[in-house]
Design an enzyme around this catalytic site. Structure first.
Site, short mmCIF file in Angstrom:
data_model
loop_
_atom_site.label_atom_id
_atom_site.label_comp_id
_atom_site.label_asym_id
_atom_site.label_seq_id
_atom_site.Cartn_x
_atom_site.Cartn_y
_atom_site.Cartn_z
N GLY A 206 0.86 -1.20 0.00
CA GLY A 206 0.00 0.00 0.00
C GLY A 206 0.89 1.23 0.00
O GLY A 206 0.60 2.23 0.66
N ASP A 229 0.75 -1.65 -4.70
CA ASP A 229 -0.49 -0.92 -4.41
C ASP A 229 -1.49 -1.24 -5.52
O ASP A 229 -1.19 -2.01 -6.46
CB ASP A 229 -0.22 0.61 -4.33
CG ASP A 229 -1.23 1.34 -3.43
OD1 ASP A 229 -2.44 1.25 -3.71
OD2 ASP A 229 -0.80 2.01 -2.47
N LYS A 271 2.71 1.38 6.15
CA LYS A 271 2.54 2.71 6.75
C LYS A 271 1.14 3.23 6.45
O LYS A 271 0.72 3.30 5.30
CB LYS A 271 3.59 3.69 6.21
CG LYS A 271 3.37 5.08 6.80
CD LYS A 271 4.28 6.13 6.27
CE LYS A 271 3.72 7.49 6.61
NZ LYS A 271 2.60 7.89 5.76
N HIS A 275 -4.46 1.17 10.03
CA HIS A 275 -5.48 2.04 10.64
C HIS A 275 -6.69 2.27 9.73
O HIS A 275 -7.72 2.76 10.18
CB HIS A 275 -4.87 3.37 11.14
CG HIS A 275 -4.59 4.39 10.08
ND1 HIS A 275 -4.34 5.70 10.39
CD2 HIS A 275 -4.52 4.31 8.71
CE1 HIS A 275 -4.12 6.39 9.27
NE2 HIS A 275 -4.22 5.56 8.25
#
Ligand SMILES: C[S@@+](CC[C@H](N)C(=O)[O-])C[C@H]1O[C@@H](n2cnc3c(N)ncnc32)[C@H](O)[C@@H]1O
Length: 365
Positions: A206, A229, A271, A275
């Site tokens: 990503g 990605d 990174k 989340h």
């Protein structure tokens, strides 16, 4: 010739952390020195400033001032704006420390306004992403989010974020460049705290347009790297690799990390990925990476960790609201929540390395 990306130079993490502590202490003192209603009003008026910063970015005002000051009538002409209204907005921004009104109705750039220049190593696209587009509309739906537990992105756009970006090339470009801005700003924190000496090949899962990988490879000449990605994102990565002069040591692989992840790397970077994900999705991704991780391989998760810091300023808690509003189940996590996630993902937590940025490096095997 393409403009080079400037790698930010910062003092050592210890000094930065001490300065940050002092800064927040002074902010708390400053709040104590003003009546509560004044404080709260100043906080509320923050959105006037955010919106004006966003518009100044949209109008490229900092770029027009890059080679020297300009009068408001010149700026109004260049930006196709109503002169007196533009003046009042610029006067307000200058009063907030953004731009300088050098003499009556003549403006110049300063340190803060130069962060708004249209470049990879400024905050131009991050500002645009935060306050000019769908993010702004999402915050209009905060009540909906808090009442229902649903996210606002889907309500505003009718789609999930990464599908929306695939369908809207202009927004996709802005989003990925915003991520590049953020990674240039934060990359130093990984570079100065993590030793890549024993690694051979790093993959950024990503990894967007590949700027974090570029920063790492630029510093560590022995490394090769892969950026992975979605296809509509990595198709731009080679431009960044060329800017850093590392195109001969890099590979670009497109794909969906929920389907498979490439093997053959000994460091897997994540990174600002975990989340965005629900626990179930994060476990699925970590298990997938673990299944291709070599014996001495490492997974580095780079995220803010929520601390129980008794109501003190917390970037992680602030950004968690962004995750709440904008993602379908993403969140910032406490260390205990991470430990639980890692246990369920069958990966081992080796250590947590705090950095000068409000992000930690979580090393997993
Ligand atoms: C918040 S951005 C972080 C980008 C980059 N790591 C950084 O910090 O600058 C999340 C990234 O995950 C990518 N992504 C989201 N879903 C993905 C998927 N299913 N497969 C591969 N990449 C994905 C997005 O395209 C985006 O580049």
């Amino acid at each position: 010739m393409e403009e080079k990306i400037k790698i930010p130079q910062y003092p050592p993490a210890k000094i930065l952390k001490a300065v940050e502590k002092l800064r927040y202490f002074l902010i708390r003192i400053s709040r104590k020195l003003a009546p509560a209603n004044v404080n709260i009003m100043e906080m509320v008026q923050g959105f006037y400033v955010s919106r004006a910063i966003g518009l100044a970015v949209k109008l490229n005002i900092s770029d027009y001032l890059h080679n020297g000051s300009k009068s408001i009538s010149e700026l109004a002409l260049l930006t196709n704006c109503h002169e007196e209204s533009l003046y009042r907005m610029m006067r307000m921004l200058a009063s907030q420390g953004i731009y300088i009104e050098k003499k009556s109705r003549v403006f110049a750039n300063n340190n803060l306004s130069r962060t708004m220049l249209d470049k990879d190593d400024t905050m131009h696209y991050m500002i645009s992403h935060q306050v000019n587009g769908f993010n702004w509309s999402m915050y209009g739906e905060l009540e909906y989010v808090i009442r229902t537990g649903e996210n606002a992105f889907k309500k505003v756009s009718g789609m999930e974020l990464f599908k929306f970006l695939e369908a809207n090339p202009e927004k996709n470009d802005e989003y990925n460049k915003a991520m590049t801005n953020s990674s240039v700003m934060l990359g130093y924190a990984i570079l100065s705290e993590y030793n890549f000496k024993n690694a051979k090949r790093v993959i950024d899962i990503g990894g967007g347009h590949g700027v974090l990988l570029s920063l790492i490879l630029k510093k560590h000449k022995h490394l090769n790297g892969i950026v992975f990605d979605l296809p509509h994102v990595v198709n731009q990565a080679n431009q960044i690799f060329i800017k850093f002069g590392i195109e001969n040591r890099t590979e670009i692989i497109s794909g969906n990390f929920f389907e498979s992840v490439p093997s053959n790397a000994d460091i897997y970077l994540l990174k600002s990925i975990i989340h965005n994900l629900t626990d179930i999705q994060a476990i699925e991704l970590l298990k997938k990476i673990k299944s291709v991780l070599p014996v001495n391989g490492k997974i580095l998760v780079f995220e803010p960790i929520i601390e129980s810091n008794n109501g003190r300023y917390s970037f992680a808690k602030l950004f968690d609201v962004q995750m709440l509003v904008g993602t379908a189940g993403g969140k910032e996590r406490t260390l205990d929540e991470y430990k639980d996630l890692f246990k369920k993902s069958e990966v081992k937590l080796k250590r947590v390395i705090p950095t000068a940025a409000p992000f930690s490096i979580i090393e997993l095997t």
